[in-house]
Design a protein around this motif. Structure first.
Motif, PDB file in Angstrom:
ATOM      1  N   PHE A 806       0.678  -1.259  -0.037  1.00 46.36           N
ATOM      2  CA  PHE A 806      -0.110   0.015  -0.007  1.00 46.36           C
ATOM      3  C   PHE A 806       0.812   1.188   0.079  1.00 46.36           C
ATOM      4  O   PHE A 806       2.049   1.223   0.363  1.00 46.36           O
ATOM      5  CB  PHE A 806      -0.934   0.064   1.161  1.00 46.36           C
ATOM      6  N   PRO A 807       0.260   2.488  -0.451  1.00 46.33           N
ATOM      7  CA  PRO A 807       1.016   3.624  -0.474  1.00 46.33           C
ATOM      8  C   PRO A 807       1.899   3.887   0.530  1.00 46.33           C
ATOM      9  O   PRO A 807       3.013   4.782   0.673  1.00 46.33           O
ATOM     10  CB  PRO A 807       0.077   4.663  -1.270  1.00 46.33           C
ATOM     11  N   ASP A 808       1.149   3.781   1.985  1.00 47.65           N
ATOM     12  CA  ASP A 808       1.811   4.194   2.903  1.00 47.65           C
ATOM     13  C   ASP A 808       2.780   3.011   3.816  1.00 47.65           C
ATOM     14  O   ASP A 808       3.366   3.102   4.827  1.00 47.65           O
ATOM     15  CB  ASP A 808       0.730   4.733   4.199  1.00 47.65           C
ATOM     16  N   ASP A 809       2.993   1.909   2.969  1.00 47.17           N
ATOM     17  CA  ASP A 809       4.137   0.839   3.586  1.00 47.17           C
ATOM     18  C   ASP A 809       5.532   1.548   3.530  1.00 47.17           C
ATOM     19  O   ASP A 809       5.711   2.039   2.516  1.00 47.17           O
ATOM     20  CB  ASP A 809       3.776  -0.279   2.738  1.00 47.17           C
ATOM     21  N   VAL A 810       6.362   1.016   4.245  1.00 47.42           N
ATOM     22  CA  VAL A 810       7.765   1.305   4.114  1.00 47.42           C
ATOM     23  C   VAL A 810       8.450   0.105   3.884  1.00 47.42           C
ATOM     24  O   VAL A 810       8.258  -0.908   4.275  1.00 47.42           O
ATOM     25  CB  VAL A 810       8.259   1.815   5.662  1.00 47.42           C
ATOM     26  N   ILE A 821      20.439  -1.814   2.636  1.00 43.26           N
ATOM     27  CA  ILE A 821      20.831  -1.398   1.489  1.00 43.26           C
ATOM     28  C   ILE A 821      20.034  -0.241   0.947  1.00 43.26           C
ATOM     29  O   ILE A 821      20.417   0.858   0.503  1.00 43.26           O
ATOM     30  CB  ILE A 821      20.702  -2.480   0.378  1.00 43.26           C
ATOM     31  N   GLU A 822      18.714  -0.257   1.051  1.00 43.78           N
ATOM     32  CA  GLU A 822      17.697   0.758   0.657  1.00 43.78           C
ATOM     33  C   GLU A 822      16.536   0.920   1.392  1.00 43.78           C
ATOM     34  O   GLU A 822      16.053  -0.104   1.951  1.00 43.78           O
ATOM     35  CB  GLU A 822      17.473   0.757  -0.883  1.00 43.78           C
ATOM     36  N   SER A 823      15.848   2.060   1.565  1.00 43.37           N
ATOM     37  CA  SER A 823      14.618   2.077   2.123  1.00 43.37           C
ATOM     38  C   SER A 823      13.769   3.089   1.379  1.00 43.37           C
ATOM     39  O   SER A 823      14.281   4.125   0.909  1.00 43.37           O
ATOM     40  CB  SER A 823      14.676   2.545   3.774  1.00 43.37           C
ATOM     41  N   PHE A 824      12.406   2.927   1.220  1.00 38.68           N
ATOM     42  CA  PHE A 824      11.415   3.922   0.552  1.00 38.68           C
ATOM     43  C   PHE A 824      10.126   3.788   1.156  1.00 38.68           C
ATOM     44  O   PHE A 824       9.863   2.622   1.439  1.00 38.68           O
ATOM     45  CB  PHE A 824      11.787   3.891  -0.877  1.00 38.68           C
ATOM     46  N   LYS A 825       9.416   4.841   0.726  1.00 35.49           N
ATOM     47  CA  LYS A 825       7.810   4.402   1.103  1.00 35.49           C
ATOM     48  C   LYS A 825       7.355   4.185  -0.319  1.00 35.49           C
ATOM     49  O   LYS A 825       7.443   4.773  -1.250  1.00 35.49           O
ATOM     50  CB  LYS A 825       7.278   5.926   1.727  1.00 35.49           C
ATOM     51  N   ALA A 826       6.311   3.007  -0.016  1.00 41.61           N
ATOM     52  CA  ALA A 826       5.762   2.890  -1.398  1.00 41.61           C
ATOM     53  C   ALA A 826       4.710   4.070  -1.718  1.00 41.61           C
ATOM     54  O   ALA A 826       4.142   4.444  -1.046  1.00 41.61           O
ATOM     55  CB  ALA A 826       5.032   1.438  -1.118  1.00 41.61           C
ATOM     56  N   THR A 827       4.584   3.978  -2.999  1.00 41.08           N
ATOM     57  CA  THR A 827       3.580   5.056  -3.741  1.00 41.08           C
ATOM     58  C   THR A 827       2.491   4.245  -4.571  1.00 41.08           C
ATOM     59  O   THR A 827       1.636   5.047  -4.808  1.00 41.08           O
ATOM     60  CB  THR A 827       4.299   5.732  -4.600  1.00 41.08           C
ATOM     61  N   SER A 828       2.451   3.003  -4.519  1.00 39.31           N
ATOM     62  CA  SER A 828       1.387   2.295  -5.253  1.00 39.31           C
ATOM     63  C   SER A 828       1.149   0.896  -4.626  1.00 39.31           C
ATOM     64  O   SER A 828       2.015   0.655  -3.743  1.00 39.31           O
ATOM     65  CB  SER A 828       1.696   2.122  -6.619  1.00 39.31           C
ATOM     66  N   THR A 829       0.365   0.087  -5.104  1.00 37.46           N
ATOM     67  CA  THR A 829       0.146  -1.403  -4.637  1.00 37.46           C
ATOM     68  C   THR A 829       1.299  -2.295  -5.177  1.00 37.46           C
ATOM     69  O   THR A 829       1.054  -3.507  -4.902  1.00 37.46           O
ATOM     70  CB  THR A 829      -1.218  -1.779  -5.154  1.00 37.46           C
ATOM     71  N   GLU A 830       2.028  -1.819  -6.050  1.00 37.16           N
ATOM     72  CA  GLU A 830       3.008  -2.629  -6.584  1.00 37.16           C
ATOM     73  C   GLU A 830       4.417  -1.835  -6.871  1.00 37.16           C
ATOM     74  O   GLU A 830       4.303  -0.727  -7.449  1.00 37.16           O
ATOM     75  CB  GLU A 830       2.783  -3.097  -8.018  1.00 37.16           C
ATOM     76  N   GLU A 831       5.432  -2.246  -6.399  1.00 32.87           N
ATOM     77  CA  GLU A 831       6.913  -1.673  -6.602  1.00 32.87           C
ATOM     78  C   GLU A 831       7.610  -2.686  -7.163  1.00 32.87           C
ATOM     79  O   GLU A 831       8.070  -3.825  -6.799  1.00 32.87           O
ATOM     80  CB  GLU A 831       7.314  -1.184  -5.124  1.00 32.87           C
ATOM     81  N   SER A 832       8.580  -2.040  -8.271  1.00 33.81           N
ATOM     82  CA  SER A 832       9.557  -2.776  -8.891  1.00 33.81           C
ATOM     83  C   SER A 832      10.798  -2.918  -7.908  1.00 33.81           C
ATOM     84  O   SER A 832      11.413  -1.975  -7.305  1.00 33.81           O
ATOM     85  CB  SER A 832       9.861  -2.300 -10.358  1.00 33.81           C
ATOM     86  N   LEU A 833      11.647  -3.916  -8.207  1.00 33.48           N
ATOM     87  CA  LEU A 833      12.950  -4.180  -7.540  1.00 33.48           C
ATOM     88  C   LEU A 833      14.183  -4.247  -8.575  1.00 33.48           C
ATOM     89  O   LEU A 833      14.018  -4.990  -9.559  1.00 33.48           O
ATOM     90  CB  LEU A 833      12.750  -5.170  -6.423  1.00 33.48           C
ATOM     91  N   SER A 834      15.109  -3.649  -8.428  1.00 33.15           N
ATOM     92  CA  SER A 834      16.260  -3.654  -9.244  1.00 33.15           C
ATOM     93  C   SER A 834      17.517  -3.501  -8.474  1.00 33.15           C
ATOM     94  O   SER A 834      17.600  -3.056  -7.413  1.00 33.15           O
ATOM     95  CB  SER A 834      15.950  -2.571 -10.299  1.00 33.15           C
ATOM     96  N   GLY A 835      18.621  -3.970  -9.080  1.00 27.91           N
ATOM     97  CA  GLY A 835      19.876  -4.010  -8.496  1.00 27.91           C
ATOM     98  C   GLY A 835      20.632  -5.246  -8.647  1.00 27.91           C
ATOM     99  O   GLY A 835      20.001  -6.286  -9.136  1.00 27.91           O
ATOM    100  N   ASN A 836      22.000  -5.262  -8.374  1.00 29.88           N
ATOM    101  CA  ASN A 836      22.844  -6.497  -8.254  1.00 29.88           C
ATOM    102  C   ASN A 836      23.317  -7.016  -6.959  1.00 29.88           C
ATOM    103  O   ASN A 836      24.706  -6.919  -6.665  1.00 29.88           O
ATOM    104  CB  ASN A 836      24.126  -6.106  -9.296  1.00 29.88           C
TER     105      ASN A 836
END
Length: 860
Positions: A806-810, A821-836
């Protein structure tokens, strides 16, 4: 389509005309497109589609086909609508590009339409005349299939007829001799679209050749040609050739680039050879108000190269030289013109097509009129003139040479004829019209839309001097019986064959059809009884009809009451609604005075009114009053009680009921809810819905969507296309453009009133269709359901995504050593993950709850 050019545009056109004598677009009274010229018995008949003045659902709005004709390639006669999609009982609309051809005494018109049960089809209509009316020849479609549009027809030297058509593919059939069936053994043949045959396309991954649609098939010097719009949208024109009627085709080249100045995003070719010259027809968007859905037909002369190839043709201001001159001494139709300003054409049972909607200063231009060495002595016109409430005078047709302010060679008064469809022939003398000139009929009147114009002719000068006509005019053709309003002066002129005239009022004889209504003495008409009188004016064996109306002018000019419709208006914020203000006079007649009434609006911040349209601005109520006074008497008042309310976001809202949009189009919908959907959605398109009142707060968004592509996202934003993002709803492939599913996404809770933008994002091409949308109010059950959705990792096309968030999930990512490594607040019901990062642990914090997931992130 009442057109008014800006002063700058008008100066540009007048200047270019005075230099080149050319006139593109060739039709100005309607928006026309998709030209299909046909030469028959020495006349060019031009069939066009017709873009309506009002575009519906931001898409092609086309209901009928029109016909124009010419024998000189510069003046075109309007024959009106010759066929409509409604003439096919099985059709539901969309009168797109067609072509007409003559065979065995009949004219066959092949046109594409949409069927009532869905899908595209090609029908055939038939007529005994090139100007119709055309009737459905079969009572059913000739051809049915997806992309079956834009038919072109050709009869070869061996009498075999061919019909080509199609977008995105190109098909043909061999028509039988009856022209309403085709060779079933050969059947429908799909032409191979190869790069060698139709050129290459660089802007599409699914269409390799340049061919787009709208083929035009013809033969010249034993070589077969296909002209067609090409290269995708916006379109250019290109051509291919073949040694035979069915190929193999060889790509030629582009023959017309995209029209940069006032071009439409489509184009459509038509070709003829006429009187030893070659002409290319096409369309642009050059008329006032023109655009991609309001196009206008043009024509330019061109030459084939010696080897039969076609060089690049640049759009010009039009055909420079008429192939023949107009004979002014035969009957000519007023609707035959090279250019016009302001007028329209209409049709009646008595006159056929005629010129109407004539306002003061409007004009018609007729090119290359040959008066000869002797010149003209008189001008006659068939006109119809209405009395009109409060109108006592008619108008004038000025005859000028070479420009609308050129040499005035004659002036014809137009007075009351008995009605707008009651026609009389009026004549005046002419002086100074010799040789070849462009003739301008310039209309003058004290009030607008007073008279109509059907036919005209000139009388050549001759000697000896002979009487050719009588002209009777009056200052006022409507009078009263009471003192000071009961009289008008009358003048009678004799028109002679040498171009002169003389006042013969005192010698003329007057006879009355009714009697007892008017008296004429010493050139003065007096009203003595109410009614309409026809006066027969006679002199020297010639007669003229003069019609007069005697009426109670006080009763006609005094307003009895003012009517506002609607009197009470419920209107959604951000929308508009028409209102009509009508004055009812003492004699019972009514007039629309919407734009004449005085308006008082105490709360313009709630709603405004202008030109008969109420615009709702904010929630609330206001009573708007209107006052109007006739030419006699006191003013009368009326009120409009306006209640502005906000749209509810908590019910199903049809997405085509937007307040504004960018890029989308509306179309018929096959979903269970029916109605319309928006489609042709591409990345960055959007719709705006004004003033949604989220009084309860919101928890989720729901939309009905369909897609045959990879889909995309519906971004929900506040107040602008780049405003605050409160949710992002993913749309995936549903299995078809009319295969519908409901998508739901949780969004950020907000309260208050906002303009909502649904912004559509995704990859290339069309993304998805959308039928309706709905928000859900915040409630305990909704909040509780939020905790029941468990985050998960999914992989699509080699890309990892976190879903069910959900958009308010951390979201926090840790490596295998437990380092963040990284943290962000979700902005939608689906978030892509990238990196190596290799193996990672993902924590999702939702209020007091904590979810942990594991996955492997590798560089793609």
């Amino acid at each position: 389509m009442k057109k008014r050019l800006s002063l700058l545009a008008l100066l540009f056109i007048v200047t270019s005309i005075s230099v080149s004598r050319a006139d593109n677009p060739i039709v100005q009274t309607n928006y026309t497109a998709d030209p299909a010229p046909m030469v028959h018995n020495g006349t060019v008949y031009l069939y066009t589609t017709h873009d309506e003045d009002k575009t519906i659902n931001n898409f092609f709005t086309m209901n009928d086909w029109r016909c124009y004709s010419s024998t000189d390639m510069v003046n075109w006669t309007d024959h009106g609508s010759v066929l409509s999609y409604t003439d096919f009982t099985w059709s539901r609309g969309d009168a797109w590009a067609g072509q007409c051809i003559y065979r065995n005494g009949k004219f066959y018109f092949y046109v594409p339409v949409n069927m009532k049960n869905g899908g595209t089809a090609i029908g055939v209509a038939v007529s005994d005349s090139p100007t119709g009316p055309f009737k459905d020849a079969l009572g059913k479609p000739l051809l049915i299939g997806s992309g079956y549009i834009d038919p072109t027809v050709f009869i070869d030297d061996d009498s075999q007829a061919y019909l080509y058509w199609g977008n995105p593919d190109l098909w043909y059939v061999k028509l039988n001799e009856d022209m309403i069936s085709y060779n079933s053994t050969v059947g429908v043949v799909k032409t191979p679209l190869t790069v060698s045959g139709f050129g290459s396309r660089t802007n599409s991954s699914d269409r390799i050749t340049s061919y787009e649609e709208g083929p035009w098939f013809f033969k010249r010097n034993n070589k077969y040609y296909l002209l067609y719009p090409a290269g995708g949208v916006p379109e250019v024109l290109a051509y291919s050739t073949s040694p035979g009627p069915t190929g193999p085709w060889t790509y030629g080249n582009i023959i017309m680039n995209q029209i940069a100045d006032k071009g439409a995003f489509t184009n459509h070719p038509g070709y003829i050879d006429y009187k030893g010259k070659s002409y290319l027809f096409y369309h642009n968007a050059a008329l006032p108000g023109g655009g991609g859905y309001k196009r206008s037909v043009c024509v330019d002369e061109f030459q084939f190269n010696n080897d039969g190839s076609i060089s690049l043709i640049a759009p010009t201001s039009g055909v420079q030289t008429a192939v023949e001159n107009v004979n002014p001494y035969i009957e000519n139709q007023a609707e035959t013109m090279a250019w016009e300003e302001g007028v329209e054409t209409a049709k009646s049972d008595k006159a056929g097509i005629y010129v109407t909607d004539i306002d003061n200063g409007d004009y018609i231009k007729v090119r290359s009129v040959d008066f000869g060495q002797a010149g003209a002595a008189a001008f006659s016109a068939s006109v119809a003139c209405e009395t009109g409430a409060g109108i006592t005078g008619g108008g004038t047709i000025e005859v000028r040479l070479d420009s609308q302010s050129g040499l005035l060679v004659g002036s014809l008064p137009v007075t009351y004829t008995g009605g707008a469809n009651e026609w009389l022939n009026e004549t005046t003398n002419i002086s100074g019209a010799t040789g070849v000139h462009d003739v301008y009929f310039v209309f003058k009147s004290a009030t607008n839309d007073v008279f109509n114009f059907d036919k005209w002719t000139f009388t050549p000068k001759s000697t000896p001097k002979e009487l050719v006509a009588v002209n009777a005019t009056t200052e006022k053709y409507k009078i009263d019986t009471i003192s000071a309003k009961n009289s008008s002066n009358i003048k009678v002129f004799a028109i002679y064959s040498d171009g002169s005239s003389s006042d013969v009022t005192s010698q003329a004889a007057f006879s009355f059809q009714q009697g007892g209504l008017v008296a004429i003495t010493n050139g003065v008409i007096n009203g003595i009884g109410y009614g309409t009188e026809n006066v027969k004016v006679s002199y020297g064996g010639m007669t003229e009809d003069l019609k007069l109306s005697v009426k109670n002018l006080d009763s006609e000019l005094t307003v009895n009451r003012l009517i506002t419709e609607p009197g009470n208006l419920e209107i959604l914020c951000g929308t508009t609604s028409p209102v009509v203000i009508t004055a009812e006079y003492l004699d019972g007649h009514t007039e629309n005075v919407t734009n004449l009434a005085t308006i008082f609006n105490p709360l313009p911040q709630i709603a405004t009114i202008s030109n008969g349209v109420v615009t709702a601005l904010s929630k609330g109520a206001v009573t708007i009053s209107a006052d109007f006074r006739g030419k006699i008497g006191v003013s009368k008042s009326g009120t409009i009680a306006v209640n502005v309310y906000n749209r509810s976001p908590y019910v199903k809202n049809e997405v085509e009921d937007y307040n504004d949009q960018s890029g989308i189009q509306s179309e018929d919908c096959n979903d269970i809810d029916g109605g319309k959907n928006i489609g042709y959605i591409e990345n960055g398109d959007w719709v705006r819905i004004n003033a949604l009142d989220f009084d309860k707060g919101i928890s989720k968004f729901e939309a009905r969507v369909s897609s045959a592509s990879s889909g995309g996202y519906i971004e929900i934003r506040l107040n602008s296309p780049s405003g605050t993002l409160i949710g992002k709803c993913p749309v995936t492939n549903t299995g078809g453009w009319q295969t519908w599913v409901t998508k739901t996404c949780v969004i950020e809770n907000i309260k208050g009133i906002y303009d909502i933008y649904l912004v559509f994002t995704g990859g290339g091409g069309y993304l998805f269709n959308m039928n309706w949308w709905k928000f859900y109010a915040t409630s305990a059950s909704v909040i509780d359901s939020k905790s029941e959705l468990t985050p998960a990792i999914v992989s699509k096309n080699g890309q990892n995504y976190i879903v069910n968030i959900f958009p308010d999930d951390v979201v926090i990512l840790y490596n295998s050593l437990g380092q963040e490594i990284e943290s962000f607040k979700a902005t939608s019901t689906e978030e892509s993950l990238s990196g190596n990062f290799g193996a990672v642990i993902i924590q999702i914090r939702r209020g007091l709850k904590l979810y942990s997931l594991k996955t492997v992130l590798k560089r793609a």
